[in-house]
Design a protein around this motif. Structure first.
Motif, PDB file in Angstrom:
ATOM      1  N   ASP A 244       0.768  -1.239   0.022  1.00 60.20           N
ATOM      2  CA  ASP A 244       0.182   0.068   0.003  1.00 60.20           C
ATOM      3  C   ASP A 244       0.942   1.217   0.143  1.00 60.20           C
ATOM      4  O   ASP A 244       1.876   1.371   0.776  1.00 60.20           O
ATOM      5  N   VAL A 245       0.323   2.197  -0.662  1.00 64.53           N
ATOM      6  CA  VAL A 245       1.272   3.617  -0.973  1.00 64.53           C
ATOM      7  C   VAL A 245       0.548   4.566  -0.099  1.00 64.53           C
ATOM      8  O   VAL A 245      -0.754   4.914  -0.493  1.00 64.53           O
ATOM      9  N   HIS A 246       1.184   5.302   0.519  1.00 65.48           N
ATOM     10  CA  HIS A 246       0.369   6.492   1.172  1.00 65.48           C
ATOM     11  C   HIS A 246       1.417   7.659   1.066  1.00 65.48           C
ATOM     12  O   HIS A 246       2.762   7.730   1.393  1.00 65.48           O
ATOM     13  N   VAL A 247       1.082   8.971   0.644  1.00 69.14           N
ATOM     14  CA  VAL A 247       1.832  10.013   0.371  1.00 69.14           C
ATOM     15  C   VAL A 247       1.790  10.555   1.854  1.00 69.14           C
ATOM     16  O   VAL A 247       1.032  11.166   2.619  1.00 69.14           O
ATOM     17  N   LEU A 248       3.119  11.035   2.241  1.00 65.96           N
ATOM     18  CA  LEU A 248       3.707  11.707   3.441  1.00 65.96           C
ATOM     19  C   LEU A 248       3.686  13.016   3.383  1.00 65.96           C
ATOM     20  O   LEU A 248       3.267  13.864   4.032  1.00 65.96           O
ATOM     21  N   VAL A 249       4.133  13.618   2.126  1.00 65.31           N
ATOM     22  CA  VAL A 249       4.312  14.980   1.798  1.00 65.31           C
ATOM     23  C   VAL A 249       4.348  15.512   0.174  1.00 65.31           C
ATOM     24  O   VAL A 249       4.803  14.592  -0.476  1.00 65.31           O
ATOM     25  N   THR A 250       3.967  16.388   0.200  1.00 67.85           N
ATOM     26  CA  THR A 250       3.735  17.302  -1.341  1.00 67.85           C
ATOM     27  C   THR A 250       4.448  18.285  -1.200  1.00 67.85           C
ATOM     28  O   THR A 250       3.794  19.358  -0.762  1.00 67.85           O
ATOM     29  N   MET A 251       5.473  18.456  -1.801  1.00 65.41           N
ATOM     30  CA  MET A 251       6.105  20.104  -1.541  1.00 65.41           C
ATOM     31  C   MET A 251       5.563  21.041  -2.482  1.00 65.41           C
ATOM     32  O   MET A 251       5.260  20.641  -3.553  1.00 65.41           O
ATOM     33  N   PRO A 252       5.675  22.172  -2.312  1.00 66.87           N
ATOM     34  CA  PRO A 252       4.666  23.230  -2.984  1.00 66.87           C
ATOM     35  C   PRO A 252       5.569  23.642  -4.194  1.00 66.87           C
ATOM     36  O   PRO A 252       6.994  23.738  -4.020  1.00 66.87           O
ATOM     37  N   LEU A 253       5.032  24.043  -5.086  1.00 68.86           N
ATOM     38  CA  LEU A 253       5.831  24.890  -6.284  1.00 68.86           C
ATOM     39  C   LEU A 253       6.369  26.183  -5.794  1.00 68.86           C
ATOM     40  O   LEU A 253       5.871  26.831  -5.163  1.00 68.86           O
ATOM     41  N   PRO A 254       7.853  26.163  -6.376  1.00 59.01           N
ATOM     42  CA  PRO A 254       8.467  27.555  -5.921  1.00 59.01           C
ATOM     43  C   PRO A 254       7.737  28.818  -6.736  1.00 59.01           C
ATOM     44  O   PRO A 254       7.110  28.453  -7.754  1.00 59.01           O
ATOM     45  N   PRO A 255       7.910  29.805  -6.237  1.00 57.42           N
ATOM     46  CA  PRO A 255       7.250  31.010  -6.869  1.00 57.42           C
ATOM     47  C   PRO A 255       8.181  30.970  -8.471  1.00 57.42           C
ATOM     48  O   PRO A 255       9.378  30.780  -8.588  1.00 57.42           O
ATOM     49  N   GLY A 256       7.345  31.046  -9.555  1.00 60.41           N
ATOM     50  CA  GLY A 256       7.649  31.298 -10.899  1.00 60.41           C
ATOM     51  C   GLY A 256       7.743  29.654 -11.430  1.00 60.41           C
ATOM     52  O   GLY A 256       8.032  29.419 -12.438  1.00 60.41           O
ATOM     53  N   GLY A 257       7.373  28.458 -10.514  1.00 64.45           N
ATOM     54  CA  GLY A 257       7.252  27.440 -10.992  1.00 64.45           C
ATOM     55  C   GLY A 257       8.414  26.508 -10.991  1.00 64.45           C
ATOM     56  O   GLY A 257       8.333  25.236 -11.283  1.00 64.45           O
ATOM     57  N   GLY A 258       9.524  26.955 -10.696  1.00 64.40           N
ATOM     58  CA  GLY A 258      10.658  26.212 -10.465  1.00 64.40           C
ATOM     59  C   GLY A 258      11.631  25.940 -11.726  1.00 64.40           C
ATOM     60  O   GLY A 258      12.379  24.896 -11.757  1.00 64.40           O
ATOM     61  N   GLY A 259      11.283  26.816 -12.820  1.00 64.72           N
ATOM     62  CA  GLY A 259      12.175  26.448 -14.016  1.00 64.72           C
ATOM     63  C   GLY A 259      13.585  26.916 -14.042  1.00 64.72           C
ATOM     64  O   GLY A 259      14.141  26.507 -14.836  1.00 64.72           O
ATOM     65  N   THR A 260      13.964  27.535 -12.732  1.00 66.13           N
ATOM     66  CA  THR A 260      15.394  27.777 -12.711  1.00 66.13           C
ATOM     67  C   THR A 260      16.004  26.773 -12.000  1.00 66.13           C
ATOM     68  O   THR A 260      17.419  26.609 -11.401  1.00 66.13           O
ATOM     69  N   THR A 261      15.555  25.570 -11.739  1.00 64.39           N
ATOM     70  CA  THR A 261      16.197  24.415 -11.268  1.00 64.39           C
ATOM     71  C   THR A 261      17.192  24.012 -11.736  1.00 64.39           C
ATOM     72  O   THR A 261      17.075  23.462 -13.093  1.00 64.39           O
ATOM     73  N   PRO A 262      18.421  23.779 -11.159  1.00 65.79           N
ATOM     74  CA  PRO A 262      19.411  23.445 -11.900  1.00 65.79           C
ATOM     75  C   PRO A 262      19.552  22.072 -12.581  1.00 65.79           C
ATOM     76  O   PRO A 262      18.944  21.240 -12.226  1.00 65.79           O
ATOM     77  N   VAL A 263      20.063  21.801 -14.020  1.00 63.41           N
ATOM     78  CA  VAL A 263      20.224  20.705 -14.548  1.00 63.41           C
ATOM     79  C   VAL A 263      18.890  20.340 -15.251  1.00 63.41           C
ATOM     80  O   VAL A 263      18.539  20.150 -16.613  1.00 63.41           O
ATOM     81  N   VAL A 264      17.854  20.014 -14.415  1.00 56.43           N
ATOM     82  CA  VAL A 264      16.519  19.432 -14.668  1.00 56.43           C
ATOM     83  C   VAL A 264      15.410  20.520 -15.266  1.00 56.43           C
ATOM     84  O   VAL A 264      14.455  19.884 -15.889  1.00 56.43           O
TER      85      VAL A 264
END
Length: 282
Positions: A44-64
């Motif tokens: 069985d799978v249970h979600v413990l946490v979902t992190m919020p999107l950063p301001p601007g959507g996270g397009g500046t995340t390195p590499v990916v």
């Protein structure tokens, strides 16, 4: 080997990392879903946490270019930690999952980092974190606070995409995989816990992701992401394929005779899952 749990790849649940738990379950990080989930021994799978999107959507995340949850780790006392890479200061770093309330940022990391694997070094009361973008290993106190670079050895550096990726403590050394270079690197610990000079212990493993030791000396099981393989790496660096035809094999965790393997299906296919196998002792 059997499938212990399947994840919702269409919802971004690309399995990335594994922290086994007592009783046969595991905690798993999910990359684009920005989640940490718990898999029960029955699957069985249970979600413990979902992190919020950063301001601007996270397009500046390195590499990916998208915000991602990567490494997960569990202390002997049961405390759970995970890595979030967002391209934003104040969000990127080591987070703790709490029994009540939302997750807590315990170690901020620079926005320019791509934290990937997380290790708890209980003997020295610190975290160790691989930085795939910077080709470094960071350290930070378990109690939380500022991080510092533990090693920036050239053997950890990327060439085109990911440098240092998987990370383990074993036999008086820190071991890291380098995805771009297809290598496994051993960095000896100094008497004070610092970093010695890195040595390459295995080559020819293009696209290697996470790995773990089998308990037989320096023998390793390694996830080869791009090729969708699980390989065994001998102490002398020789290697053979144990499983082929997987989908984006991302992580391996060995606990006793149990071997956990995640398929993220992040580059091909859509069957993101957690596999469970039995390790044969020779």
């Amino acid at each position: 080997m059997r499938v212990l749990a399947r994840f919702d790849r269409a919802a971004g649940q690309a399995a990335e990392s594994i922290a086994p738990e007592p009783g046969g379950g595991a905690v798993v990080g999910m990359i684009p879903a920005r989640q940490v989930v718990r898999v029960a021994p029955a699957g069985d799978v249970h979600v413990l946490v979902t992190m919020p999107l950063p301001p601007g959507g996270g397009g500046t995340t390195p590499v990916v270019g998208i915000p991602v949850v990567t490494g997960v780790a569990r202390t002997d006392s049961g405390a759970l930690y995970f890595l979030y890479s967002s391209g934003r200061g104040g969000l990127t770093g080591i987070w703790q999952i709490r029994h009540s309330g939302g997750p807590r940022l315990v170690v901020p990391l620079p926005a320019s980092t791509m934290p990937n694997a997380l290790v708890v070094d209980g003997e020295r009361d610190r975290f160790l974190v691989s930085d795939s973008a910077g080709g470094r290993i960071w350290q930070a106190p378990l109690r939380g606070g500022a991080a510092s670079v533990w090693s920036a050895d050239p053997a950890l550096a990327p060439s085109t995409f990911f440098g240092a990726n998987g990370l383990k403590l074993h036999g008086g050394a820190v071991w890291a995989s380098n995805s771009d270079r297809g290598t496994i690197v051993r960095i000896p610990l100094t008497e004070g816990g610092g970093s010695g000079r890195a040595e390459v212990r295995a080559t020819g493993l293009a696209g290697i992701d996470d790995f773990d030791f089998t308990g037989r000396g320096a023998e390793i099981l390694a996830a080869i992401n791009q090729a969708g393989k699980l390989v065994r790496v001998d102490a002398d660096g020789g290697h053979e394929t144990l499983l082929d035809g997987l989908q984006g094999t991302t992580a391996v965790a060995v606990r006793g005779s149990r071997v956990y393997v995640t398929n993220g299906a992040n580059l091909t296919g859509n069957d993101s899952n957690l596999l469970l196998a039995h390790l044969r002792r020779r």
